[in-house]
Design an enzyme around this catalytic site. Structure first.
Site, mmCIF file in Angstrom:
data_model
loop_
_atom_site.group_PDB
_atom_site.id
_atom_site.type_symbol
_atom_site.label_atom_id
_atom_site.label_comp_id
_atom_site.label_asym_id
_atom_site.label_seq_id
_atom_site.Cartn_x
_atom_site.Cartn_y
_atom_site.Cartn_z
ATOM 1 N N HIS A 348 0.851 -1.195 0.000
ATOM 2 C CA HIS A 348 0.000 0.000 0.000
ATOM 3 C C HIS A 348 0.889 1.247 0.000
ATOM 4 O O HIS A 348 1.769 1.406 0.844
ATOM 5 C CB HIS A 348 -0.956 0.011 1.196
ATOM 6 C CG HIS A 348 -1.987 1.084 1.064
ATOM 7 N ND1 HIS A 348 -3.170 0.901 0.375
ATOM 8 C CD2 HIS A 348 -1.977 2.376 1.452
ATOM 9 C CE1 HIS A 348 -3.849 2.038 0.379
ATOM 10 N NE2 HIS A 348 -3.149 2.951 1.016
ATOM 11 N N ALA A 349 0.652 2.129 -0.960
ATOM 12 C CA ALA A 349 1.546 3.276 -1.169
ATOM 13 C C ALA A 349 1.625 4.188 0.058
ATOM 14 O O ALA A 349 0.621 4.426 0.729
ATOM 15 C CB ALA A 349 1.062 4.080 -2.370
ATOM 16 N N HIS A 378 0.149 11.829 -5.743
ATOM 17 C CA HIS A 378 -0.400 11.866 -4.381
ATOM 18 C C HIS A 378 0.721 11.714 -3.343
ATOM 19 O O HIS A 378 0.841 12.516 -2.417
ATOM 20 C CB HIS A 378 -1.435 10.739 -4.228
ATOM 21 C CG HIS A 378 -1.982 10.606 -2.836
ATOM 22 N ND1 HIS A 378 -3.174 11.188 -2.452
ATOM 23 C CD2 HIS A 378 -1.494 9.983 -1.731
ATOM 24 C CE1 HIS A 378 -3.387 10.919 -1.176
ATOM 25 N NE2 HIS A 378 -2.386 10.178 -0.707
ATOM 26 N N GLU A 379 1.522 10.685 -3.513
ATOM 27 C CA GLU A 379 2.585 10.422 -2.526
ATOM 28 C C GLU A 379 3.615 11.548 -2.511
ATOM 29 O O GLU A 379 4.084 11.963 -1.453
ATOM 30 C CB GLU A 379 3.270 9.078 -2.811
ATOM 31 C CG GLU A 379 2.353 7.869 -2.674
ATOM 32 C CD GLU A 379 1.586 7.822 -1.361
ATOM 33 O OE1 GLU A 379 2.073 8.353 -0.349
ATOM 34 O OE2 GLU A 379 0.477 7.270 -1.358
ATOM 35 N N HIS A 382 2.692 14.405 -0.326
ATOM 36 C CA HIS A 382 3.045 14.249 1.096
ATOM 37 C C HIS A 382 4.491 14.685 1.319
ATOM 38 O O HIS A 382 4.806 15.414 2.253
ATOM 39 C CB HIS A 382 2.914 12.784 1.521
ATOM 40 C CG HIS A 382 1.495 12.296 1.679
ATOM 41 N ND1 HIS A 382 0.577 12.902 2.495
ATOM 42 C CD2 HIS A 382 0.848 11.217 1.147
ATOM 43 C CE1 HIS A 382 -0.573 12.226 2.465
ATOM 44 N NE2 HIS A 382 -0.439 11.194 1.636
ATOM 45 N N GLU A 406 -3.594 14.853 2.681
ATOM 46 C CA GLU A 406 -4.032 13.973 1.597
ATOM 47 C C GLU A 406 -4.388 14.744 0.326
ATOM 48 O O GLU A 406 -4.390 14.197 -0.773
ATOM 49 C CB GLU A 406 -5.234 13.141 2.044
ATOM 50 C CG GLU A 406 -4.958 12.231 3.234
ATOM 51 C CD GLU A 406 -3.799 11.278 3.013
ATOM 52 O OE1 GLU A 406 -3.535 10.929 1.847
ATOM 53 O OE2 GLU A 406 -3.141 10.897 4.006
ATOM 54 N N HIS A 508 -6.657 0.367 5.486
ATOM 55 C CA HIS A 508 -6.642 1.328 6.587
ATOM 56 C C HIS A 508 -7.313 0.813 7.853
ATOM 57 O O HIS A 508 -7.152 1.414 8.910
ATOM 58 C CB HIS A 508 -7.290 2.638 6.127
ATOM 59 C CG HIS A 508 -6.634 3.216 4.903
ATOM 60 N ND1 HIS A 508 -6.722 2.619 3.663
ATOM 61 C CD2 HIS A 508 -5.856 4.309 4.731
ATOM 62 C CE1 HIS A 508 -6.040 3.326 2.780
ATOM 63 N NE2 HIS A 508 -5.500 4.360 3.391
ATOM 64 N N TYR A 518 -9.442 11.362 3.941
ATOM 65 C CA TYR A 518 -9.594 11.239 2.488
ATOM 66 C C TYR A 518 -10.901 11.866 2.016
ATOM 67 O O TYR A 518 -10.964 12.467 0.956
ATOM 68 C CB TYR A 518 -9.503 9.775 2.050
ATOM 69 C CG TYR A 518 -8.212 9.115 2.451
ATOM 70 C CD1 TYR A 518 -7.005 9.439 1.824
ATOM 71 C CD2 TYR A 518 -8.172 8.195 3.488
ATOM 72 C CE1 TYR A 518 -5.814 8.848 2.212
ATOM 73 C CE2 TYR A 518 -6.976 7.597 3.879
ATOM 74 C CZ TYR A 518 -5.805 7.926 3.236
ATOM 75 O OH TYR A 518 -4.626 7.344 3.623
#
Ligand code: X8Z
Ligand code: ZN
Length: 609
Positions: A348-349, A378-379, A382, A406, A508, A518
């Protein structure tokens, strides 16, 4: 990645308590009232200890997530327990200052120490250890799960692709059901025990339960936040209802009444995603007649011979175009970008900030497809946020709230427009769809963004009920499906076995990552988009707006990111968007032309379920 303090990307995860906490015991050991100086010293020591613990724990967790074995899990459980013990000791330590007139940063930090743990343990001996053992084991059970297909063991990253591309409903049902029985049923009792321990920890800290603790992280009373969430859902639910109605009709046309009836809920396994959380893989069914775009981003990436690393480089290029510094060399040396063949990893990323300074990394089992291209952005979001706020003092090194964290990268990915694809050489100028294809573009995006909203909401609706005791362990699965039906309008493809624990099949839940973030992100990223495009002077339709290359917008966005968690989140939101409220009207406005189209298409259908 785990953190000691929730919301902080780096801050609280770990810690063997070192030395005595500063507080109200004078040199002679007698109790005396705590002073403002004591409070300042307490916070200063907490920050130093958290910082140190985070760095230590992050290295251990990184190794464990990149190499899941009995021994690395042992280490992760050990450091997890130490971190929780430290976090709980400090959280309890804040009580001695509750009558002091603390103000400003000091008051804010004290509050964050008091409520920052995601899963507190009670301070009694052994509780943090038991909790950490359970959470580590849930986490590795999820990541090591495989199912058998035609005699082959298949892991989740491949199953996810199959759920998106396979069209045989019997086969989809098989994958869907097998994944849910792979390791989730064995999680049930551990999960229930975990809830007991963490609730006891939350109560010791003065919260009703863990759900209330989670809802306390939004600069407003938890009950107000719960209402706020329902208000936001009320704004967007009509749009979801129309998309549900239209998609159900298209599935009915393609699969027939036996697989997907014209009315009622949608079968969860035919929505193109293991959890029916985003439906982008159904575009070929849902494409609007006469308005469909005729390229597919996955095909473009494959044809251009993109590798996972190239996807990350192009993602970095977007952030650089906004004027942000390139990623450090260590990012490239230490990130995990593709799935190793010879060992079990957490696929999971995730994005990591190992040392609250420059050691930022991502960890993904990246596939060359449109979905992962989005996830790469997305990552990276962060990581860029983490780097932007590293100048803040340790406790403020976090998102304004977790939804901001997020939303950063997703907002950037909203700029992946046809024009942008031309700019990076993936699409030819002549292939840019003209405005007669706007509904097609919006449909594609809505299948990923609008479809997600009820899922984003119900994950924690379920956990709030679990933590409050309204839903008991015997009812975990039934309550899960009640919410799935109520909010998403979906049902399982067949009866669920008595021992099923379907929430455990979604990362999650065993990973204990709060999920409201999210839902908030999917609302706020459209507020960011609207504000950014206004700043850029864009006058066309919002879904055609790309801020690629716009350094002014980049500077303003970075200014918000640099604030970290130092101010109440409305201040951060205002700094970039000019508004102090989360507001669903931006996503509603973005999809307004699609909403008209859907209503027209659905006019003779009975919508709802
Ligand atoms: O978990 C994630 C990210 C890591 S923070 C990949 N997301 C949610 C999910 O996959 O369920 C991104 C969107 C929703
Ligand atoms: Zn994320």
């Amino acid at each position: 990645m785990k953190k000691l303090l929730m919301g902080a990307s780096a801050l609280i995860l770990v810690a063997a308590c070192s030395g005595q906490l500063p507080g109200n015991t004078d040199a002679a050991g007698a109790d005396s009232p705590a002073t403002m100086d004591d409070a300042a010293a307490f916070v200063e020591k907490a920050e130093a200890d958290f910082l140190d613990m985070n760095e230590y724990a992050s290295h251990v967790f990184w190794v464990q997530a990149n190499f899941i074995t009995h021994d690395t899990s042992w280490l992760a459980a050990r450091v997890g327990a130490e971190a929780t013990e430290m976090g709980v000791e400090y959280a309890n330590g804040t009580k001695q200052f509750k009558d002091l007139p603390l103000e400003g940063d000091l008051a804010r930090k004290m509050k964050m120490i008091a409520q920052g743990l995601t899963l507190p343990a009670p301070s009694k001996d052994g509780a943090a250890k038991e909790l950490a053992k359970i959470t580590t084991s849930l986490d590795s059970m999820y990541s090591s799960g495989t199912i058998d297909i035609d005699g082959e063991k298949v892991a989740l990253d491949d199953l996810e692709v199959m759920m998106g591309t396979e069209r045989n409903p019997e086969f989809l049902k098989e994958i869907w059901e097998k994944w849910r029985m792979a390791s989730a049923p064995q999680m049930h009792d551990k999960y229930a025990r975990m809830v007991e321990i963490a609730n006891e920890g939350a109560r010791e800290l003065g919260f009703k339960d863990v759900g209330e603790l989670w809802l306390s992280g939004y600069d407003m009373p938890p009950a107000d936040m719960a209402k706020e969430v329902d208000r936001l859902w009320g704004q967007v639910a009509p749009l979801y209802d129309q998309l549900h109605c239209y998609t159900r009709a298209k599935l009915n046309e393609n699969y027939g009444d036996d697989v997907q009836p014209e009315t009622g809920p949608i079968r969860a396994d035919i929505l193109g995603n293991m959890w029916a959380q985003t439906w982008g893989n159904l575009y070929e069914f849902a494409k609007p007649e006469g308005a469909s775009i005729d390229y597919d981003l996955t095909d473009l990436l494959v044809k251009a011979e993109y590798t996972p690393r190239k996807m990350v480089e192009v993602g970095e290029g977007f952030y650089s175009s906004l004027g942000l510094e390139p990623l450090p060399d260590t990012f490239w040396e230490r990130s995990l970008i593709t799935k190793p063949k010879d060992r079990t990893v957490v696929c999971h990323a995730s994005a990591w900030d190992i040392d609250s300074a420059d050691d930022i990394r991502i960890k993904m089992c990246t596939k060359v497809n449109a979905e992962d291209f989005g996830t790469v952005h997305h990552e990276l979001g962060h990581n860029y946020y983490q780097r932007a706020y590293k100048g803040q003092s340790p406790i403020f090194q976090s998102g304004a709230h977790d939804g901001f964290h997020e939303a950063i990268g997703d907002f950037i990915a909203l700029s992946i427009t046809p024009q942008y694809l031309v700019q990076i050489g993936l699409l030819d100028e002549s292939q840019i769809p003209d405005e007669s294809k706007d509904i097609g573009l919006l449909m594609e995006r809505a299948l990923d963004k609008v479809s997600f909203l009820p899922f984003g909401l119900l994950m924690d609706k379920w956990r709030w009920k679990v933590f409050s005791g309204e839903v008991t362990p015997e009812n975990y699965n039934t309550a899960w499906w009640e919410l799935r039906k109520q909010y998403q309008g979906i049902v399982p493809p067949g009866a669920r076995p008595d021992n099923a624990f379907d929430p455990g099949g979604k990362y999650h839940i065993p990973g204990n990552t709060p999920y409201l973030r999210y839902f908030l992100s999917f609302i706020m990223q459209f507020q960011f988009q609207k504000a950014a495009c206004e700043q850029a002077g864009w006058t066309g339709p919002l879904h055609r707006c790309s801020i690629y290359g716009n350094k002014e917008v980049g500077a303003r966005f970075n200014a918000m990111m640099e604030m970290g968690q130092s101010q109440p989140w409305p201040d951060a939101l205002e700094a970039f968007t000019g508004t102090r409220q989360m507001d669903g009207s931006a996503i509603v406005e973005y999809f307004a032309p699609l909403m008209e189209y859907l209503k027209e298409e659905n006019k003779d259908r009975t919508c709802g379920w």
